[in-house]
Design a protein around this motif. Structure first.
Motif, mmCIF file in Angstrom:
data_model
loop_
_atom_site.group_PDB
_atom_site.id
_atom_site.type_symbol
_atom_site.label_atom_id
_atom_site.label_comp_id
_atom_site.label_asym_id
_atom_site.label_seq_id
_atom_site.Cartn_x
_atom_site.Cartn_y
_atom_site.Cartn_z
ATOM 1 N N ASP A 184 0.587 -1.367 -0.196
ATOM 2 C CA ASP A 184 0.183 -0.081 0.112
ATOM 3 C C ASP A 184 1.011 1.439 -0.105
ATOM 4 O OD1 ASP A 184 -2.537 1.087 0.052
ATOM 5 O OD2 ASP A 184 -2.304 1.917 2.050
ATOM 6 N N ALA A 185 1.437 0.787 0.705
ATOM 7 C CA ALA A 185 3.240 2.425 0.671
ATOM 8 C C ALA A 185 3.573 2.280 -0.822
ATOM 9 C CB ALA A 185 3.687 2.114 2.138
ATOM 10 N N LEU A 186 3.935 1.795 -1.094
ATOM 11 C CA LEU A 186 5.529 1.444 -1.737
ATOM 12 C C LEU A 186 4.202 1.796 -3.459
ATOM 13 C CD1 LEU A 186 6.994 -2.029 -2.433
ATOM 14 C CD2 LEU A 186 8.187 0.237 -2.192
ATOM 15 N N ARG A 187 2.792 1.955 -4.003
ATOM 16 C CA ARG A 187 2.469 1.907 -4.106
ATOM 17 C C ARG A 187 2.009 3.144 -5.091
ATOM 18 N NH1 ARG A 187 -3.854 -0.597 -4.293
ATOM 19 N NH2 ARG A 187 -4.092 0.145 -1.962
ATOM 20 N N GLN A 188 2.066 4.480 -4.050
ATOM 21 C CA GLN A 188 2.247 5.371 -3.806
ATOM 22 C C GLN A 188 3.313 6.194 -4.003
ATOM 23 O OE1 GLN A 188 0.187 6.956 -0.563
ATOM 24 N NE2 GLN A 188 -0.307 4.799 -0.284
ATOM 25 N N VAL A 189 4.689 5.529 -4.699
ATOM 26 C CA VAL A 189 5.950 5.885 -5.118
ATOM 27 C C VAL A 189 6.391 5.511 -6.351
ATOM 28 C CG1 VAL A 189 8.396 5.697 -4.426
ATOM 29 C CG2 VAL A 189 6.928 5.511 -2.262
ATOM 30 N N ARG A 190 5.703 6.736 -6.882
ATOM 31 C CA ARG A 190 6.150 6.228 -8.714
ATOM 32 C C ARG A 190 7.304 6.014 -9.210
ATOM 33 N NH1 ARG A 190 8.473 9.369 -11.811
ATOM 34 N NH2 ARG A 190 9.189 10.834 -10.692
ATOM 35 N N ALA A 219 9.124 2.963 -7.602
ATOM 36 C CA ALA A 219 8.643 2.327 -7.155
ATOM 37 C C ALA A 219 8.082 1.451 -8.131
ATOM 38 C CB ALA A 219 8.492 1.509 -6.233
ATOM 39 N N VAL A 220 7.408 1.977 -9.178
ATOM 40 C CA VAL A 220 6.147 1.453 -9.828
ATOM 41 C C VAL A 220 6.216 1.665 -10.978
ATOM 42 C CG1 VAL A 220 3.501 1.718 -10.698
ATOM 43 C CG2 VAL A 220 3.741 2.311 -8.319
ATOM 44 N N GLU A 221 7.037 2.163 -11.387
ATOM 45 C CA GLU A 221 8.100 2.132 -12.793
ATOM 46 C C GLU A 221 8.822 1.209 -12.448
ATOM 47 O OE1 GLU A 221 8.151 2.559 -16.455
ATOM 48 O OE2 GLU A 221 6.743 4.027 -15.268
ATOM 49 N N PHE A 222 9.226 0.916 -11.370
ATOM 50 C CA PHE A 222 10.556 -0.370 -11.411
ATOM 51 C C PHE A 222 9.872 -1.570 -11.225
ATOM 52 C CE2 PHE A 222 13.303 -2.328 -8.428
ATOM 53 C CZ PHE A 222 14.111 -2.824 -9.102
ATOM 54 N N VAL A 223 8.608 -1.745 -10.931
ATOM 55 C CA VAL A 223 7.973 -2.886 -11.411
ATOM 56 C C VAL A 223 7.696 -3.386 -12.656
ATOM 57 C CG1 VAL A 223 6.450 -4.224 -10.457
ATOM 58 C CG2 VAL A 223 7.187 -2.679 -8.837
ATOM 59 N N ARG A 224 7.119 -2.167 -12.837
ATOM 60 C CA ARG A 224 6.453 -2.427 -15.135
ATOM 61 C C ARG A 224 7.551 -2.645 -15.461
ATOM 62 N NH1 ARG A 224 4.892 3.461 -14.519
ATOM 63 N NH2 ARG A 224 2.498 1.885 -14.236
ATOM 64 N N GLY A 225 9.085 -1.860 -15.156
ATOM 65 C CA GLY A 225 10.227 -1.868 -16.041
ATOM 66 C C GLY A 225 10.493 -3.632 -16.272
ATOM 67 N N VAL A 260 -1.503 -4.083 -9.491
ATOM 68 C CA VAL A 260 -2.410 -3.864 -10.219
ATOM 69 C C VAL A 260 -1.647 -2.156 -10.288
ATOM 70 C CG1 VAL A 260 -4.660 -2.464 -9.028
ATOM 71 C CG2 VAL A 260 -4.311 -4.678 -8.728
ATOM 72 N N GLU A 261 -1.201 -1.276 -9.572
ATOM 73 C CA GLU A 261 -0.798 -0.274 -9.608
ATOM 74 C C GLU A 261 0.484 -0.030 -10.783
ATOM 75 O OE1 GLU A 261 -1.277 3.465 -8.968
ATOM 76 O OE2 GLU A 261 -2.273 1.953 -7.598
ATOM 77 N N ALA A 262 1.203 -0.940 -11.094
ATOM 78 C CA ALA A 262 1.928 -0.840 -12.018
ATOM 79 C C ALA A 262 0.949 -1.196 -13.666
ATOM 80 C CB ALA A 262 3.033 -1.866 -12.296
ATOM 81 N N ASP A 263 -0.218 -2.273 -13.054
ATOM 82 C CA ASP A 263 -0.993 -1.909 -15.027
ATOM 83 C C ASP A 263 -0.458 -3.137 -15.618
ATOM 84 O OD1 ASP A 263 -3.617 -1.888 -15.942
ATOM 85 O OD2 ASP A 263 -2.842 -0.262 -17.762
#
Length: 190
Positions: A87-93, A95-101, A120-123
């Motif tokens: 929940d905290a991580l998904r608010q950090v752009r 971190a989300v972009e790191f996952v998406r990568g 989910v946040e990384a779509d």
């Protein structure tokens, strides 16, 4: 399996607090036992606070800050759970972009318990089959995933499990998928 990850680096992405300790430590041991090098990545330097459910547990030193690393630096990504952690991580752009990568590059990703919130946040779950802690199921379905209630689910390099009871199966599949390397099907949802 003892040396199946020799020379491979695996990022463990966590928030500064709220990590379910066993969901960090057991996969960490599995990577090390397979000859890999785990690195703790967080959103700020210092230490992170793990929990045993709602009780404080151990603290762990951060190896790298997410703004200083790229998916290209690693062979796989592990997302431990805990309710507060994703929940905290998904608010950090960043971190989300790191996952998406990791998905864009087809690299294996393993997420347990509540950690699929980051997916989910990384779509990156549309059209994917996965599992999670039951309370995350609706979010995953709403994001286009097919949610199933199974111990461990593997979908083209994406490994998911429901809770700490699933850790033996989760760790085995995580090591296997990271050992296999890039999965072309992983990028389909990025």
């Amino acid at each position: 399996m003892t040396e199946s990850l020799n020379g491979r680096r695996v990022a463990f992405l966590v928030a500064p607090e709220g990590i379910e300790q066993v969901e960090l430590t057991e996969p960490w041991k599995a990577v090390k036992n397979a000859g890999g090098t785990p690195e703790l990545v967080s959103v700020r330097p210092g230490t992170v606070q793990a929990f045993h459910h709602l009780d404080k547990a151990d603290s762990f030193d951060v190896d790298k800050v997410v703004t200083d690393v790229r998916p290209d630096d690693y062979d796989g990504l592990v997302l431990p759970g805990g309710v507060a952690n994703p929940d905290a991580l998904r608010q950090v752009r960043e971190a989300v972009e790191f996952v998406r990568g990791f998905f864009r590059s087809g690299k294996p990703v393993a997420a347990i318990c509540h950690a699929p919130w980051m997916l989910v946040e990384a779509d990156v779950v549309r059209g994917r089959r996965l599992t999670s802690y039951p309370s995350v199921a609706t979010d995953l379905r709403n994001a286009g995933a097919t949610w199933v209630d199974e111990q461990v689910v593997v979908d083209a390099g994406l490994v998911t499990s429901r809770n700490p009871n699933d850790l033996p199966a989760f760790c085995a599949k995580m090591v296997e998928e990271i050992g296999e390397g890039v999965h072309r099907g992983q990028a389909r949802s990025a």
